[in-house]
Write an enzyme that holds these catalytic residues in place. Structure first.
Site, PDB file in Angstrom:
ATOM      1  N   GLY A   1       0.791  -1.027  -0.076  1.00  0.00           N
ATOM      2  CA  GLY A   1      -0.015   0.027  -0.179  1.00  0.00           C
ATOM      3  C   GLY A   1       0.900   1.373   0.019  1.00  0.00           C
ATOM      4  CG  ASN A   2      -0.133   5.131  -1.887  1.00  0.00           C
ATOM      5  OD1 ASN A   2       0.859   5.355  -2.747  1.00  0.00           O
ATOM      6  ND2 ASN A   2      -1.337   4.357  -2.309  1.00  0.00           N
TER       7      ASN A   2
ATOM      8  CG  ASN B   1       2.324   0.266   6.895  1.00  0.00           C
ATOM      9  OD1 ASN B   1       3.207   0.560   7.419  1.00  0.00           O
ATOM     10  ND2 ASN B   1       1.110   0.764   7.635  1.00  0.00           N
ATOM     11  CB  THR B   2       5.094  -3.169   2.051  1.00  0.00           C
ATOM     12  OG1 THR B   2       5.177  -2.029   1.282  1.00  0.00           O
ATOM     13  CG2 THR B   2       5.528  -4.634   1.167  1.00  0.00           C
TER      14      THR B   2
ATOM     15  CG  ASP C   1      -5.622  -0.982  -3.197  1.00  0.00           C
ATOM     16  OD1 ASP C   1      -5.674  -0.703  -4.346  1.00  0.00           O
ATOM     17  OD2 ASP C   1      -6.252  -0.309  -2.298  1.00  0.00           O
ATOM     18  NE  ARG C   2     -10.990   1.370  -5.202  1.00  0.00           N
ATOM     19  CZ  ARG C   2     -11.585   2.268  -5.629  1.00  0.00           C
ATOM     20  NH1 ARG C   2     -11.216   3.202  -6.781  1.00  0.00           N
ATOM     21  NH2 ARG C   2     -12.946   2.602  -5.406  1.00  0.00           N
TER      22      ARG C   2
ATOM     23  CG  ASP D   1      -8.639  -1.524   2.336  1.00  0.00           C
ATOM     24  OD1 ASP D   1      -8.328  -1.098   3.517  1.00  0.00           O
ATOM     25  OD2 ASP D   1      -8.179  -2.574   1.764  1.00  0.00           O
TER      26      ASP D   1
ATOM     27  CB  THR E   1      -2.672   5.572   2.117  1.00  0.00           C
ATOM     28  OG1 THR E   1      -1.954   4.590   2.544  1.00  0.00           O
ATOM     29  CG2 THR E   1      -1.992   7.145   2.159  1.00  0.00           C
TER      30      THR E   1
ATOM     31  CB  THR F   1      -6.587  21.717  21.268  1.00  0.00           C
ATOM     32  OG1 THR F   1      -6.776  22.878  21.944  1.00  0.00           O
ATOM     33  CG2 THR F   1      -6.497  21.901  19.622  1.00  0.00           C
TER      34      THR F   1
END
Ligand code: ADP
Ligand code: PAZ
Ligand code: K
Length: 259
Positions: free
Chosen positions: A8-9, A11-12, A109-110, A129, A132, A184
């Protein structure tokens, strides 16, 4: 033994599949500079630590980051003596082809989530999902990916808030005690948590209205359980959906002689 790689953008993830179950799953950050040798040292050290002495004979890769695929291919060739299947490439067959606008490159991924979800649950699904980006994939009655929605990811939204506003700190996403924040951090957590619950609910309701036939909603990604604490958002949560999808696409290619 099959090595499934989901890049993924952020994690692998590497998972080792013995044909029946996943023996081990390891996660590293996605960095396009990482070399084949670096991947191998990391992977083999973790395998040794788990006392897993297995030979990787096959490999399938899904990557939302095109630049990392080259080094992952070198890894497969140099260390496992195998040519990986790369989801989204022309020589990787899908159980059902997507029905989208001509020329659209659907995120691998999709496509993988679609194949995994259809294999387990049949069609008429929405897969949500939390990566990122937060993606919504619509799986038709016959298992085709027919489109969906891409929204900014949860951590991306928090990071953007922190970066753009001088007085807003970095915070982690969590379910706040109350909707009305009295400091905050609590205000930011409320905005992101309840904002996301509303986003997921609102988008799924609108997809269902447009699709016009009953659908089930599957949540996946590390943050799915957190958001289901706020409202009933999913019919099911499945953490291993992407990895399962990779095994489904691998088997489909094996059965159809493309490998
Ligand atoms: N269980 C979790 N709790 C909190 N944050 C998580 C969890 N799982 C993943 N994340 C965060 O969600 C974001 C997306 O993660 P991931 O699913 O690995 O994305 P991608 O597949 O796009 O690489 C990352 O910022 C990651 O740190
Ligand atoms: C939407 C995504 C960025 C999600 O990636 P992720 O959050 O898993 O890293 C990825 O699926 C992608 O690059 N898609 C290409 C465009 C599309 O799917 O239509
Ligand atoms: K992902």
């Amino acid at each position: 033994m099959l090595l499934c790689i989901d890049c993924g953008n952020t994690n692998t993830v590497f998972s080792v599949w013995d044909g029946e179950r996943f023996l081990a799953t390891f996660r590293t950050s996605t960095e396009h500079q990482r070399t084949a040798d670096q991947y191998f040292v990391w992977f083999s050290t973790l395998m040794e630590n788990r006392k897993l002495e297995v030979a990787i004979t096959d490999c399938i890769i899904s990557s939302t980051v095109p630049r990392v695929v080259f080094n992952l291919r070198v890894l497969c060739d140099r260390y496992f003596d195998t040519r990986p299947i790369v989801v989204g490439k022309p020589d990787c067959l899908l159980p059902v082809n997507p029905r989208v606008d001509e020329g659209t490159q659907v995120g691998p991924d999709r496509l993988v989530n679609t194949a995994g979800a259809y294999d387990r649950h049949g069609g008429d699904l929405i897969v949500v999902d939390f990566g990122t980006a937060t993606t919504f994939d619509v799986v038709a009655h016959d298992g085709a990916y027919v489109g969906g929605v891409i929204a900014p990811g949860v951590n991306l939204s928090l990071e953007a808030l922190h970066r753009a506003a001088a007085a807003l700190p970095h915070v982690d996403v969590t379910k706040p005690q109350a909707v009305i924040g009295t400091n905050t951090v609590a205000c930011m957590q409320s905005g992101v948590f309840w904002g996301y619950v509303g986003l997921v609910r609102g988008i799924c309701d609108r997809i269902k209205a447009e699709y016009d036939c009953p659908m089930r909603i599957i949540g996946t990604g590390g943050l799915a359980p957190l958001f289901s604490q706020g409202d009933v958002l999913f019919d099911l949560i499945e953490d291993d959906l992407t990895m399962h999808g990779l095994t489904v696409i691998y088997s489909h290619n094996k059965e159809n002689g493309s490998i």
